[in-house]
Design an enzyme around this catalytic site. Structure first.
Site, PDB file in Angstrom:
ATOM      1  N   MET A 122     -27.172 -15.672  -5.974  1.00 31.47           N
ATOM      2  CA  MET A 122     -25.789 -15.661  -6.452  1.00 31.47           C
ATOM      3  C   MET A 122     -25.398 -17.058  -6.924  1.00 31.47           C
ATOM      4  SD  MET A 122     -24.084 -12.666  -5.559  1.00 31.47           S
ATOM      5  CE  MET A 122     -24.532 -11.212  -4.598  1.00 31.47           C
TER       6      MET A 122
ATOM      7  N   ASP B 141     -27.887 -24.478  -2.937  1.00 24.66           N
ATOM      8  CA  ASP B 141     -27.900 -25.870  -3.384  1.00 24.66           C
ATOM      9  C   ASP B 141     -28.622 -26.700  -2.327  1.00 24.66           C
ATOM     10  OD1 ASP B 141     -26.269 -25.481  -5.807  1.00 24.66           O
ATOM     11  OD2 ASP B 141     -24.743 -24.877  -4.365  1.00 24.66           O
TER      12      ASP B 141
ATOM     13  N   GLY C 249     -21.928 -15.396  -2.101  1.00 26.62           N
ATOM     14  CA  GLY C 249     -22.508 -16.572  -1.440  1.00 26.62           C
ATOM     15  C   GLY C 249     -21.422 -17.406  -0.771  1.00 26.62           C
ATOM     16  N   HIS C 250     -20.368 -17.724  -1.538  1.00 24.99           N
ATOM     17  CA  HIS C 250     -19.239 -18.460  -0.950  1.00 24.99           C
ATOM     18  C   HIS C 250     -18.609 -17.675   0.193  1.00 24.99           C
ATOM     19  CE1 HIS C 250     -18.988 -19.910  -5.303  1.00 24.99           C
ATOM     20  NE2 HIS C 250     -19.171 -21.024  -4.637  1.00 24.99           N
TER      21      HIS C 250
ATOM     22  N   LEU D 297     -15.341 -17.633  -6.802  1.00 27.47           N
ATOM     23  CA  LEU D 297     -16.075 -17.308  -5.578  1.00 27.47           C
ATOM     24  C   LEU D 297     -16.907 -16.044  -5.747  1.00 27.47           C
ATOM     25  CD1 LEU D 297     -13.172 -18.066  -3.066  1.00 27.47           C
ATOM     26  CD2 LEU D 297     -14.958 -19.617  -3.892  1.00 27.47           C
TER      27      LEU D 297
ATOM     28  N   MET E  81     -16.297 -24.879  -5.838  1.00 24.22           N
ATOM     29  CA  MET E  81     -15.717 -25.126  -7.163  1.00 24.22           C
ATOM     30  C   MET E  81     -15.056 -23.826  -7.658  1.00 24.22           C
ATOM     31  SD  MET E  81     -17.962 -28.031  -8.974  1.00 24.22           S
ATOM     32  CE  MET E  81     -19.160 -27.031  -9.823  1.00 24.22           C
TER      33      MET E  81
END
Lengths: 285, 285
Positions: free
Chosen positions: A184, A150, A36-37, A33, A30
């Site tokens: 994060m 997640d 983590g991304h 960033l 989403m």
């Protein structure tokens, strides 16, 4: 690196790569960033010929009462970060093309979507499963990378892919944490400096749980009580849930055994944060 | 022609064809093939390099009270018919591999699934949408062919494909009828000789409706009343519904205009039959 906004264009670009025998790695985000991304993009870069990052704040996974409107957006900065990591395409569709008027189709991974975060966010995972399937159909990746932060989302996407025979390999990468242990998250930027300091209590409670299990504690009630105590000492913290569940079915565990997931959601002020740890007795018990 | 039973094998076979640049045409059936199905296979044969026919009586689209167990099955005869039509592969999976223990994921095309047949079969179209998406993911067809006999199913599949960005072209082919007008259906074989004679009343009522519209009638209540009268004259017939709806959204039409669908479901003895006609004022009004 190019930015594509149109659904037809991302599909035809990806088809060209596939027809040329290229392996496509995909990271759905989403935006806004954080490291983590970036760890997902790095992994995708290592394992594929083409790396595609989607940036789409998906309205169907937010309830009307939630933070869809104020969710942070910063495409300019995201483009710089993706370029640096060597992504080939950013796919940033518009909501009105992803969900045109009269949109009606949703994917539901029942039961897995109702527990843990699903209790306080009842339509959330239906929105997640639906948008991920749409993105998979558009990008046709070989492998898609998701973050363990997640945890429930990762379990649900894996289950959806298996159940619907979606030909995409799902890889789940470890949580990336700040120096003090805070996981994060794009939502961390909602925190005031004081809240930011207190937010470390989620990871501290998980650390304590892991320590208890290492020392032989198997009773999940006792572990959860200890975690609850640690968090409740912080006035600013309000527990949504602390649960210990089996990793696959997400059903409650009464005595720690094999692989399970300790997951929690806590409001720090107005910001809802989540964190989790996987317990694998064979590995780290 | 070969028969494939395993999910892995159908997927890898289809991938080979795709990688070789072949166009795949797909016909999803529940077997016990009749000339309606064969018309779809013929069309697929004409338009594609490879023709795949699935034969799978899908448990998830039957309610517990419905005819899943007694639904006719005749794979041997179906194989002969598919071979004759030049199909390349019959895919006949087993239910336990399509829906293994712990299966949880369903696709719902909301609203479109609740009206018409969905009223008396509330979970039916969820099962249909789910299995069709699974089959599409396994076969990865370029084009899939469905019959207009199952009008609501065709609308729902088209909508699902559009909403979820599934890269499959859907073609809907005309109803094939017996000499006296009865729409071909695997369920016609449930009818006793007497019931078979009376079953023609569905198509006769549709014919009458088309005639009324041709003569200028636009009031759907009047048309439906006339159809109701024709069917109710048969003692053995019990109307489930007669509806006139817009073709895309399936919402009720009060005055015939542009493109609409006259659809009906009628029990002839214990057998529930459906039939329909598309009205296009520009073409046949």
């Amino acid at each position: 690196m190019i930015v594509i906004r149109k659904l037809k264009q991302i599909y035809s670009s990806c088809q060209k790569y596939k027809n040329a025998g290229k392996r496509i790695g995909f990271v759905a985000t989403m935006g806004t960033l954080h490291p983590g991304h970036l760890s997902l993009i790095k992994k995708a870069r290592k394992e594929n010929d083409i790396v595609i990052v989607s940036i789409f704040v998906n309205p169907s996974q937010f309830a009307p009462s939630e933070d869809f409107k104020k969710y942070p957006r910063n495409l300019k900065k995201d483009i710089v970060l993706c370029k640096k990591e060597g992504a080939d395409i950013i796919f940033a569709p518009e909501a009105k093309e992803m969900y045109p008027a009269g949109y009606r189709t949703f994917v539901d991974v029942s039961e897995l979507s109702q527990c843990l975060c699903g209790k306080s966010r009842p339509m959330h995972f239906r929105g997640v499963a639906t948008v991920v399937l749409k993105l998979f159909n558009l990008v046709q990746p070989d492998t898609a990378y998701f973050g363990q932060k997640d945890a429930q989302q990762a379990v649900i996407i894996k289950k959806m892919v298996a159940d619907l025979n979606v030909p995409v390999l799902i890889k789940v990468m470890p949580i990336v944490r700040e120096g003090d242990g805070l996981a994060m998250s794009s939502r961390n930027r909602y925190l005031s400096p004081e809240e930011r300091d207190e937010a470390v209590v989620l990871s501290r409670a998980l650390k304590e749980a892991k320590m208890m299990i290492k020392q032989g504690e198997r009773n999940t009630d006792i572990i959860i009580q200890r975690m609850r105590g640690i968090i409740m000492r912080k006035k600013i913290a309000k527990i949504d849930y602390i649960s210990i569940v089996y990793l696959d079915g997400l059903n409650m565990v009464s005595a720690i055994s094999d692989k399970c997931l300790i997951a929690l959601a806590v409001h720090i002020g107005k910001t809802r944060l989540i964190d989790n740890a996987i317990i694998d007795l064979k590995k780290n018990g």
